[in-house]
Write an enzyme that holds these catalytic residues in place. Structure first.
Site, PDB file in Angstrom:
ATOM      1  N   SER A   1      19.151  27.336  23.496  1.00 35.31           N
ATOM      2  CA  SER A   1      19.816  28.597  23.110  1.00 35.31           C
ATOM      3  C   SER A   1      19.237  29.787  23.859  1.00 35.31           C
ATOM      4  O   SER A   1      19.898  30.799  24.058  1.00 35.31           O
ATOM      5  CB  SER A   1      19.711  28.831  21.601  1.00 35.31           C
ATOM      6  OG  SER A   1      18.373  29.071  21.218  1.00 35.31           O
TER       7      SER A   1
ATOM      8  N   VAL B   1      17.222  28.342  15.000  1.00 32.44           N
ATOM      9  CA  VAL B   1      16.930  28.750  16.378  1.00 32.44           C
ATOM     10  C   VAL B   1      15.531  29.360  16.470  1.00 32.44           C
ATOM     11  O   VAL B   1      15.223  30.065  17.414  1.00 32.44           O
ATOM     12  CB  VAL B   1      17.990  29.754  16.914  1.00 32.44           C
ATOM     13  CG1 VAL B   1      19.309  29.066  17.188  1.00 32.44           C
ATOM     14  CG2 VAL B   1      18.169  30.936  15.962  1.00 32.44           C
TER      15      VAL B   1
ATOM     16  N   HIS C   1      16.726  22.969  22.353  1.00 30.38           N
ATOM     17  CA  HIS C   1      16.031  24.192  22.780  1.00 30.38           C
ATOM     18  C   HIS C   1      16.668  24.816  24.031  1.00 30.38           C
ATOM     19  O   HIS C   1      15.988  25.131  25.007  1.00 30.38           O
ATOM     20  CB  HIS C   1      14.539  23.892  23.020  1.00 30.38           C
ATOM     21  CG  HIS C   1      13.650  25.054  22.631  1.00 30.38           C
ATOM     22  ND1 HIS C   1      12.517  24.922  21.856  1.00 30.38           N
ATOM     23  CD2 HIS C   1      13.730  26.372  22.927  1.00 30.38           C
ATOM     24  CE1 HIS C   1      11.948  26.114  21.701  1.00 30.38           C
ATOM     25  NE2 HIS C   1      12.671  27.005  22.328  1.00 30.38           N
TER      26      HIS C   1
ATOM     27  N   GLU D   1       9.328  18.335  19.808  1.00 27.48           N
ATOM     28  CA  GLU D   1      10.232  18.525  20.946  1.00 27.48           C
ATOM     29  C   GLU D   1       9.585  17.939  22.185  1.00 27.48           C
ATOM     30  O   GLU D   1       8.397  18.209  22.411  1.00 27.48           O
ATOM     31  CB  GLU D   1      10.503  20.010  21.179  1.00 27.48           C
ATOM     32  CG  GLU D   1      11.348  20.610  20.075  1.00 27.48           C
ATOM     33  CD  GLU D   1      11.692  22.079  20.294  1.00 27.48           C
ATOM     34  OE1 GLU D   1      11.418  22.602  21.393  1.00 27.48           O
ATOM     35  OE2 GLU D   1      12.225  22.682  19.373  1.00 27.48           O
TER      36      GLU D   1
ATOM     37  N   ARG E   1      11.755  27.854  14.991  1.00 34.72           N
ATOM     38  CA  ARG E   1      10.860  26.768  15.359  1.00 34.72           C
ATOM     39  C   ARG E   1      11.142  25.553  14.472  1.00 34.72           C
ATOM     40  O   ARG E   1      11.380  25.700  13.263  1.00 34.72           O
ATOM     41  CB  ARG E   1       9.391  27.201  15.194  1.00 34.72           C
ATOM     42  CG  ARG E   1       8.882  28.092  16.312  1.00 34.72           C
ATOM     43  CD  ARG E   1       8.808  27.356  17.637  1.00 34.72           C
ATOM     44  NE  ARG E   1       8.264  28.144  18.731  1.00 34.72           N
ATOM     45  CZ  ARG E   1       9.004  28.789  19.642  1.00 34.72           C
ATOM     46  NH1 ARG E   1      10.319  28.774  19.573  1.00 34.72           N
ATOM     47  NH2 ARG E   1       8.417  29.464  20.624  1.00 34.72           N
TER      48      ARG E   1
ATOM     49  N   ASP F   1      18.790  24.016  17.206  1.00 33.35           N
ATOM     50  CA  ASP F   1      18.378  24.159  18.602  1.00 33.35           C
ATOM     51  C   ASP F   1      16.922  23.742  18.764  1.00 33.35           C
ATOM     52  O   ASP F   1      16.489  23.454  19.868  1.00 33.35           O
ATOM     53  CB  ASP F   1      18.562  25.607  19.078  1.00 33.35           C
ATOM     54  CG  ASP F   1      18.387  25.706  20.584  1.00 33.35           C
ATOM     55  OD1 ASP F   1      18.974  24.866  21.295  1.00 33.35           O
ATOM     56  OD2 ASP F   1      17.639  26.580  21.044  1.00 33.35           O
TER      57      ASP F   1
HETATM   58  C1  GLV Z   1      11.311  30.295  23.061  1.00 31.67           C
HETATM   59  O1  GLV Z   1      11.330  29.382  22.314  1.00 31.67           O
HETATM   60  C2  GLV Z   1      10.485  31.457  22.889  1.00 31.67           C
HETATM   61  O2  GLV Z   1       9.514  31.404  22.135  1.00 31.67           O
HETATM   62  O3  GLV Z   1      10.768  32.479  23.492  1.00 31.67           O
END
Ligand code: GLV
Length: 326
Positions: free
Chosen positions: A289, A237, A287, A268, A239, A263
């Site tokens: 979450s 969750v 992406h 992406e 990168r 996620d």
């Molecule tokens: C989302 O991916 C963030 O960086 O907050």
């Protein structure tokens, strides 16, 4: 307080659909000029702004036109698209949105863990085919109870996951840059990132929430997967760049890893023809979450508190270390 902090006069909110979101800020800080900007008005409004609440996707314009800026509050936690060498040279104060999405991201992780443990993907597939139960039984399900999780990254997300895992009687090992003097709440053991490999063999679950930095790119490659416990599950969750995807696919195909809950991916969106979509036992959640109905409420609470601190000369929350990149 950093010396570079000069008085705030104008603040631009480059986030949200309309003016209504800035009304509480105007009320709280009547001495400041607080303007809402849309994509169309941003370039004009940012010209004489001292600070900006920066939404998704507006970085280039903000930096180009906001030459007077001293402080950027980023909406997201990850700041890799912002912090370049040029950015560092501008010597701006940068704060991020770390923590705003931690509760929901942690719930997302728990959801993925339970889905694999209870074989929900297999049961969903069976349901679509109107098949009763398929082959799910006690020989194929697992229990989180008594298992061990290694949390790679012990920021707001890692800590929120740890807290929830303790309710499942999971042993929690945290991995972070340096061990630190105190054990964080809900964490049984902490090791330094340099010692990651020494704990991977104990983990039924490896949960990664690390940001994109030069140190995390390719962190999970074939050599690292070889250190995982056989049948371990990986959750990402943080990168997508931290995972070498062909190596992950190979680890899943060989059974070295029994599942992956992703996620984030690289790139992406994940292209339609990417083999990762069809890798065994993968759940890809695109992406999502970070999505939460409480996002705006938490974001404005953070920004408001940071404006208060800025004006009062107090330390800001969530200041990004621009050398580290998070
Ligand atoms: C989302 O991916 C963030 O960086 O907050």
């Amino acid at each position: 307080m950093p010396d570079k902090r000069s008085p705030l006069s104008k603040v631009v909110v480059a986030f949200g659909d309309d003016e209504s979101s800035v009304a509480p800020l105007r009320e709280a800080f009547p001495d400041l000029t607080i303007e809402h900007a849309t994509a169309d008005s941003l370039n004009d409004r940012i010209v004489d702004a001292d600070a900006v609440l920066m939404g998704w996707g507006s970085a280039d314009e903000v930096l180009e036109h906001g030459q007077k800026l001293v402080w950027i509050q980023n909406v997201g936690a990850g700041v890799e698209r912002l912090v370049t060498d040029d950015f560092r040279e501008r010597d701006l104060i940068l704060t991020n949105g770390s923590g705003i999405m931690a509760p929901n991201i942690a719930e997302h992780v728990i959801g993925l863990m339970l889905a694999f443990a209870r074989r929900l993907p297999q049961l969903f597939d069976a349901q679509r085919e109107r098949r009763w139960r398929a082959d799910v039984g006690r020989e194929s399900v697992t229990e989180l109870t008594g298992q061990t999780a290694v949390l790679v990254g012990l920021g707001d997300i890692g800590l929120a996951v740890a807290r929830r895992l303790k309710a499942f009687d999971v042993t929690v090992i945290g991995v972070r840059r340096s061990v630190g003097a105190e054990l964080p709440e809900h964490v049984d053991e902490v090791v330094a990132t340099a010692d990651l490999d020494s704990v991977l063999g104990r983990a039924d679950h490896v949960i990664s929430s690390v940001p994109h930095t030069p140190e995390t790119v390719g962190l999970y490659d074939a050599a690292r997967f070889a250190k995982f416990k056989d049948g371990a599950r990986l959750y990402n969750v943080g990168r997508g760049t931290s995972v070498v995807q062909p190596d992950l696919i190979a680890a899943l195909a060989s059974g070295k890893l029994s599942a992956a809950g992703l996620d984030v991916t690289n790139p992406e969106p994940l292209p339609e023809d990417d083999p990762l979509w069809a890798a065994p036992n993968v759940i890809i959640t695109g992406h999502t979450s970070g999505a939460t109905p409480l996002f705006e409420e938490r974001l404005f609470a953070l920004f408001s508190e940071n404006i208060r601190r800025y004006v009062a000369g107090e330390e800001l929350l969530n200041v990004v270390d621009q050398e580290r990149g998070y």
